[in-house]
Design a protein around this motif. Structure first.
Motif, PDB file in Angstrom:
ATOM      1  N   GLU A  96     -17.829 -28.159  14.383  1.00 54.19           N
ATOM      2  CA  GLU A  96     -17.749 -27.368  15.619  1.00 54.19           C
ATOM      3  C   GLU A  96     -16.339 -26.841  15.841  1.00 54.19           C
ATOM      4  OE1 GLU A  96     -21.177 -29.494  18.370  1.00 54.19           O
ATOM      5  OE2 GLU A  96     -19.223 -30.473  18.164  1.00 54.19           O
ATOM      6  N   ARG A 134     -15.575 -22.931  16.111  1.00 51.83           N
ATOM      7  CA  ARG A 134     -15.041 -22.379  17.352  1.00 51.83           C
ATOM      8  C   ARG A 134     -13.619 -21.883  17.225  1.00 51.83           C
ATOM      9  NH1 ARG A 134     -13.677 -25.984  22.500  1.00 51.83           N
ATOM     10  NH2 ARG A 134     -11.714 -26.030  21.389  1.00 51.83           N
ATOM     11  N   ASP A 135     -12.744 -22.700  16.527  1.00 53.00           N
ATOM     12  CA  ASP A 135     -11.310 -22.409  16.547  1.00 53.00           C
ATOM     13  C   ASP A 135     -10.726 -22.035  15.191  1.00 53.00           C
ATOM     14  OD1 ASP A 135     -11.051 -23.087  19.349  1.00 53.00           O
ATOM     15  OD2 ASP A 135     -11.290 -25.171  18.741  1.00 53.00           O
TER      16      ASP A 135
END
Length: 168
Positions: free
Chosen positions: A38, A42-43
């Motif tokens: 995740e 996301r980043d």
């Protein structure tokens, strides 16, 4: 490298030596309250690697223990220097076939979410091994080794360094 046995062997080794086991990936997951996959999604990987360096700095201060790092952590020269300064790097060296057998059914490996995960793993191994080879110590993983047998192999390797593991 992913699949080399860092967590399983590290946990068993720490228990055998009576020291704490720390896992930098687990610490990142706990701090972020999300999985590594995740975080990557996301980043991005660069963000993850920056957090990984911060966590390593924190985990390498304090009591003696066994620290398992993510497979990409040792690629950073700054992380290698930190590890060499605060501890000793031991490479759990495993051939690509063994790594593939261990990771091919796992969905938690963001770097292997590609059209050809086996080829991606082979590329990662080829790219990373020169950095891994900079570790002070190497223990060869073998497909026939149980976790306990791999721990004994690591203990033998650690015992070659009197400053790391006493021989009593």
């Amino acid at each position: 490298m992913m699949g080399s046995g860092k967590t399983a062997v590290g946990t068993a080794l720490a228990k055998r030596l009576g020291v704490p086991f720390l896992d930098s990936d687990a610490a990142i997951v706990q701090a972020a309250n999300m999985s590594i996959a995740e975080i990557f999604e996301r980043d991005g990987e660069a963000f993850f690697r920056a957090r990984e360096s911060e966590v390593l700095s924190r985990l390498l201060v304090g009591q003696v223990g066994i620290l398992s790092t993510g497979g990409g952590a040792y690629l950073s020269a700054a992380n290698r220097e930190l590890i060499h300064t605060k501890g000793v790097a031991l490479w759990l060296k495993a051939d690509t076939d063994l790594l593939w057998n261990r990771v091919r059914h796992k969905t938690t490996r963001p770097l292997l979410r590609t059209a050809d995960p086996r080829a991606t793993l082979e590329e990662l191994v080829a790219k990373r091994e020169p950095s891994y080879a900079l570790a002070e110590l190497t223990a060869q993983a073998r497909p026939e080794y149980s976790i306990a047998e791999m721990v004994e192999e690591v203990v033998k390797v650690l015992a070659t360094r009197e400053d790391v593991l006493s021989r009593d």
